[in-house]
Design a protein around this motif. Structure first.
Motif, PDB file in Angstrom:
ATOM      1  N   THR A 413       0.836  -1.188   0.000  1.00 56.38           N
ATOM      2  CA  THR A 413       0.000   0.000   0.000  1.00 56.38           C
ATOM      3  C   THR A 413       0.876   1.245   0.000  1.00 56.38           C
ATOM      4  OG1 THR A 413      -1.673  -1.200   1.278  1.00 56.38           O
ATOM      5  CG2 THR A 413      -1.887   1.200   1.157  1.00 56.38           C
ATOM      6  N   THR A 415       1.182   5.243   0.394  1.00 54.77           N
ATOM      7  CA  THR A 415       0.447   6.301   1.067  1.00 54.77           C
ATOM      8  C   THR A 415       0.057   7.379   0.062  1.00 54.77           C
ATOM      9  OG1 THR A 415       1.732   5.899   3.073  1.00 54.77           O
ATOM     10  CG2 THR A 415       0.496   7.966   2.948  1.00 54.77           C
ATOM     11  N   ASN A 417      -1.049  10.996  -1.490  1.00 54.95           N
ATOM     12  CA  ASN A 417      -0.608  12.353  -1.172  1.00 54.95           C
ATOM     13  C   ASN A 417      -1.811  13.217  -0.832  1.00 54.95           C
ATOM     14  OD1 ASN A 417       1.019  14.524  -0.781  1.00 54.95           O
ATOM     15  ND2 ASN A 417       1.737  14.666  -2.890  1.00 54.95           N
ATOM     16  N   LEU A 420      -5.253  11.879   5.343  1.00 55.29           N
ATOM     17  CA  LEU A 420      -5.812  10.604   5.763  1.00 55.29           C
ATOM     18  C   LEU A 420      -6.416  10.733   7.144  1.00 55.29           C
ATOM     19  CD1 LEU A 420      -2.988   8.111   4.669  1.00 55.29           C
ATOM     20  CD2 LEU A 420      -5.171   8.514   3.533  1.00 55.29           C
ATOM     21  N   TRP A 426      -1.857   1.853   9.886  1.00 55.51           N
ATOM     22  CA  TRP A 426      -0.680   2.107   9.051  1.00 55.51           C
ATOM     23  C   TRP A 426       0.083   0.840   8.733  1.00 55.51           C
ATOM     24  CZ3 TRP A 426       3.295   0.250  11.859  1.00 55.51           C
ATOM     25  CH2 TRP A 426       3.194   0.280  13.249  1.00 55.51           C
ATOM     26  N   TYR A 429       1.966   0.097   5.125  1.00 53.27           N
ATOM     27  CA  TYR A 429       2.054   1.305   4.312  1.00 53.27           C
ATOM     28  C   TYR A 429       3.513   1.668   4.050  1.00 53.27           C
ATOM     29  CZ  TYR A 429      -2.837   2.832   4.220  1.00 53.27           C
ATOM     30  OH  TYR A 429      -4.179   2.946   3.964  1.00 53.27           O
ATOM     31  N   GLY A 431       5.580   5.153   3.001  1.00 55.98           N
ATOM     32  CA  GLY A 431       5.391   6.599   2.890  1.00 55.98           C
ATOM     33  C   GLY A 431       6.679   7.333   3.173  1.00 55.98           C
ATOM     34  N   HIS A 495       3.977   9.123   5.674  1.00 57.93           N
ATOM     35  CA  HIS A 495       3.536   7.878   6.303  1.00 57.93           C
ATOM     36  C   HIS A 495       2.579   8.185   7.464  1.00 57.93           C
ATOM     37  CE1 HIS A 495       3.679   3.917   8.203  1.00 57.93           C
ATOM     38  NE2 HIS A 495       4.208   3.480   7.072  1.00 57.93           N
ATOM     39  N   PRO A 496       1.475   7.439   7.568  1.00 57.95           N
ATOM     40  CA  PRO A 496       0.518   7.721   8.660  1.00 57.95           C
ATOM     41  C   PRO A 496       1.125   7.601  10.044  1.00 57.95           C
ATOM     42  CG  PRO A 496      -0.453   6.255   7.011  1.00 57.95           C
ATOM     43  CD  PRO A 496       0.999   6.391   6.660  1.00 57.95           C
ATOM     44  N   ARG A 499       2.642  11.059  10.947  1.00 53.21           N
ATOM     45  CA  ARG A 499       1.807  12.260  10.850  1.00 53.21           C
ATOM     46  C   ARG A 499       1.540  12.801  12.246  1.00 53.21           C
ATOM     47  NH1 ARG A 499      -1.091  13.172   6.151  1.00 53.21           N
ATOM     48  NH2 ARG A 499      -2.718  14.182   7.370  1.00 53.21           N
ATOM     49  N   ASP A 508      -0.421  19.415   4.768  1.00 52.82           N
ATOM     50  CA  ASP A 508      -0.216  18.512   3.643  1.00 52.82           C
ATOM     51  C   ASP A 508       0.326  19.266   2.425  1.00 52.82           C
ATOM     52  OD1 ASP A 508      -1.126  16.423   5.187  1.00 52.82           O
ATOM     53  OD2 ASP A 508      -3.193  16.588   4.478  1.00 52.82           O
TER      54      ASP A 508
END
Length: 831
Positions: A413, A415, A417, A420, A426, A429, A431, A495-496, A499, A508
């Motif tokens: 998966t 991430t 742009n 989220l 996560w 993921y 990212g 990446h979540p 964040r 973002d």
């Protein structure tokens, strides 16, 4: 003497009341043990260790170790091993494979045997894994009267000679050192009846094939052989066919190569930001008090990371192969006992090492092979515990990540742009890392490097080592490289996991702007920068652009159409991309080989044929081709088999093969044979031999092994230094002397296994075998020492027995307490 226990227990176990003192013959002992196992299975139906028929001492060790319920691989393997069958077992890492072969081994070796010497041999690929197995053996067999010895590289050979002279029941060894010891001591392994190849695939990949053949040639044919591994490539099928007798294959947990309790995170960054991301993970992401293992590519990276963590105030230790064995043991124990929180290692600790309560793994350098990644992250999420694996990637490591997911047969998966949800899962993921998180420690990092010369030197060494590492790193698959080029056009989001809470759309947008600035690439060439339009370089590039303008537009239109097509396909296309699950990979590739090799295959559950037919019809409608009759240009399990093999001998030999066209006539061949090379050890030119066996020796078993294992006389030197033979004879002679009493001349005898009591080296003693020159000289020296001892201070007196002897005839003074009974000693003392 009657055996301990109640009388009714003796009846239930099959003892005969008419037999004197509850005696059971050797011929009846296996039947008694079978009755004990059947009685236990009859009473216990829970499927635990109680139902497997272990004896009291082994079951007590299981209880003290803390094992309560057997794992699936233990539940399937142990009953088959107790039946005496050869087993090839494949299960996920951390599933309890070590106890699978230790518990049946302890149960089997408790039965008395007429054979003397070691009866079990366990071969491990690395020193750390062998020491771990030795520790488990002592813990599980603490109530068994069995002794274990370790024969490992890096330890003193003299100590290993002494350990083997004590005749241990179990030998745990690495193949290289064990072959060396066998050649030096001329060991015969006829008494071995239980052999285990732990991490069998790694044994072959590390280049121990010749040593394993030599060990197998020394083993008896009646042995029981077990192969345990987390993966089962096709190479082991051939080995099982050659070295095992009617083996049983046990394959469990092969669908999911990773634990369900493991969470994965992939963080992409620039190469110069890798250390900053590592510091951020250890300081802000990993919870306080949790233990973490950091995997690096080379030992120079390990040294650099250790110095960097020391500057940051993070307690850490390190481990790599060139480290002194004593230091490796100290550092491992320091981390195991939680005196430090971080262990920085190379791949020497990636396989088989069990570190209790490990919480996190960080891949500072992403591994080049999927199989190595599976073993790295397999250090966590073991035995039902949860764990997390963080991987720091740079751009040229992304194709290896795609290879990993082709090997796993799952979906990666990326991430998006976009913003989220904060509560998004996560796991899985990939990212980017926010720039503001990297900038926090950037200034402090520069200050550390400017103030520490050791840190700067370690950084430069790691960079040079990484260049050499890139040369030896295998290339990623072409399919992954092609897919990465397609995905590179998309902008990867943060990446979540990284964040910050309460991130807004403005954040973002800021992150996108910073990412665009970092990845900016000018469309102008070097011929157009800093020049005017009237110069020749600019004119040539303008003409080139006008000529190829339609090609550029066509490529951009095709790229845009492909993106629209992927968005329109949705999840259906994504479902077709993963490779076939490994559940049928090995069987599909060599079904006939497996059926011919293994007598029985134990699997976790049956294959659903109806579901397979439904999937086949649905795929035929989607793709428009019959998968059953369609022959692809590569096998379905191509990515799986490629991930299993860490090194390919065929590829290496093919790359090194050279077609020499100058050897067509005898003249050139003769000139080639006369070519000499410089030998740095002999300090002269020596001839070259085309014989491949010029650096190998042939053992008594007929196997060719490297010449480095040639007998060097270390064992004979150790025997002369320690006088082990003389000490053993003196101990045998001293035992009856202690029983004979004081002042009484005792004729010492020693019983021989093949006949009656023989004199201990007297002039008229007879021996059943020929004695060597050293034995005759040693016997003469012993006789001379005994004669001197008997003539010094041995005498008789008139009033009683003499203690210590009287004075000599030549007027020597009597010794202290010389006479007993008042008489004057008249012993024949020295003048």
């Amino acid at each position: 003497m009657k055996p301990k226990g109640k009388k009714k227990d003796d009846k239930s176990f099959g003892f005969d009341d008419e037999q004197p003192d509850g005696f059971v013959s050797d011929a009846e002992e296996p039947d008694t043990r079978r009755l004990v196992a059947e009685q236990n299975r009859k009473k216990k139906k829970s499927g635990g260790f109680q139902s497997m028929g272990f004896s009291n001492s082994v079951f007590k060790g299981i209880t003290k170790r803390g094992y309560k319920v057997p794992t699936p691989i233990q539940r399937k393997c142990i009953p088959v091993i107790l039946e005496g069958k050869d087993v090839v077992a494949m299960a996920r890492t951390g599933s309890g494979k070590t106890a699978c072969f230790l518990l049946p081994m302890l149960e089997r070796l408790q039965v008395a045997s007429a054979q003397a010497g070691a009866r079990a041999l366990i071969l491990s690929p690395t020193r750390e894994l062998a020491l771990q197995t030795l520790r488990f053996t002592k813990e599980l067999g603490r109530f068994s009267n069995l002794r274990a010895a370790a024969v490992l590289g890096g330890d003193s050979m003299e100590g290993q000679f002494s350990a083997l002279h004590e005749k241990p029941d179990i030998i745990i060894a690495t193949p290289g050192r064990f072959v060396h010891v066998c050649v030096e001591m001329e060991l015969r392994l006829d008494s071995i009846e239980y052999v285990v190849f732990d991490e069998a695939d790694r044994l072959f990949e590390m280049g121990f094939a010749e040593q394993l053949r030599e060990i197998l040639a020394r083993l008896p044919d009646t042995r029981q052989t077990l192969l345990f591994s987390a993966t089962l490539p096709g190479l082991l099928v051939e080995f099982a066919r050659a070295g095992l007798t009617d083996p049983v294959l046990v394959r469990l947990d092969v669908e999911s190569k990773l634990s369900e309790q493991l969470r994965l995170a992939y963080l992409r960054c620039r190469e110069d930001e890798r250390s900053l991301v590592l510091l951020h993970l250890l300081q802000h992401v990993v919870p306080a008090g949790q233990q973490t293992v950091v995997f690096a590519a080379t030992k120079h990276h390990v040294e650099y990371i250790r110095l960097l963590l020391e500057k940051a105030g993070i307690s850490a230790t390190f481990l790599y192969s060139d480290l002194d064995p004593a230091a490796r043991k100290i550092n491992t124990d320091k981390f195991r006992h939680k005196r430090v929180d971080v262990l920085v290692v190379t791949d020497v600790a990636a396989r088989g090492i069990d570190i209790p309560h490990l919480d996190n793994v960080i891949n500072y350098n992403f591994p080049a092979k999927p199989k190595l990644f599976v073993h790295r992250v397999g250090r966590v999420a073991r035995a039902g515990r949860q764990g997390t694996a963080y991987s720091i990637l740079i751009h040229n490591e992304m194709p290896y990540l795609l290879d990993l997911y082709l090997f796993l047969g799952s979906k990666l998966t990326f991430t998006p742009n976009t913003s989220l949800d904060e509560n998004v899962d996560w796991h899985g993921y990939v990212g980017t890392v926010p720039q503001e998180l990297v900038d926090v420690d950037s200034e402090q990092m520069q200050l550390w490097h400017s103030s520490s010369s050791d840190l700067r030197s370690a950084l430069q060494s790691s960079r040079n080592a990484f260049k050499q590492y890139l040369r030896s790193r295998p290339a990623a698959s072409l399919a992954s490289v092609k897919r990465l080029k397609e995905e590179s056009s998309r902008s990867l989001g943060v990446h979540p996991l990284l964040r910050t809470a309460g991130a807004t759309a403005a954040d973002d947008t800021r992150a996108q702007l910073l990412d665009a600035v970092r990845s900016y690439k000018s469309s102008r060439t070097i011929f157009e920068i800093g020049v005017t339009t009237h110069q020749n370089g600019a004119k040539v590039m303008k003409q080139k652009r006008n000529k190829d303008e339609h090609v550029i537009e066509r490529a951009a239109a095709k790229r845009k159409a492909d993106e629209l097509e992927e968005e329109g396909d949705g999840d259906e296309t994504a479902e077709e991309k993963p490779a076939e699950p490994e559940r049928v990979a090995l069987a599909a590739s060599s079904e006939q080989d497996i059926s011919d090799t293994f007598s029985r295959v134990v699997q976790e559950r049956k294959f659903d044929h109806r579901q397979r037919d439904r999937n086949k019809r649905r795929k035929m409608v989607q793709t428009g081709k019959d998968e059953e009759n369609y022959i692809p240009y590569q096998a379905k399990d191509h990515h799986t088999e490629a991930g299993y093999s860490v090194t390919s001998a065929f590829e290496r030999d093919a790359n090194e093969a050279v077609l020499d066209l100058t050897m067509d006539d005898d003249t050139r061949h003769k000139l080639k044979s006369q070519t000499k090379r410089w030998d740095p050890k002999k300090k002269k030119y020596v001839g070259q031999s085309n014989d491949g066996k010029n650096k190998k020796i042939r053992t008594e078993s007929g196997v060719w092994i490297p010449a480095t294992f040639q007998k060097a006389g270390k064992y004979d030197e150790w025997k002369r230094k320690t006088q082990v033979d003389a000490r053993e004879e003196d101990e045998e002679d001293a035992a009856p002397a202690r029983r004979g009493g004081r002042g009484v001349k005792v004729i010492r005898h020693r019983k021989n296994e093949s006949g009656p009591a023989l004199g201990a080296g007297g002039p008229h003693s007879k021996r059943p075998e020929m004695r060597s020159k050293d034995q005759i000289l040693k016997q003469r020296d012993q006789l001379e020492r005994r004669r001197k001892r008997s003539t010094v201070g041995v005498g008789k007196n008139r009033g009683g027995k003499s203690r210590g002897g009287g004075g000599g005839r030549g007027g020597g003074a009597p010794r202290r307490g010389g006479s007993k009974g008042g008489g004057r000693g008249r012993g024949k003392g020295r003048r």
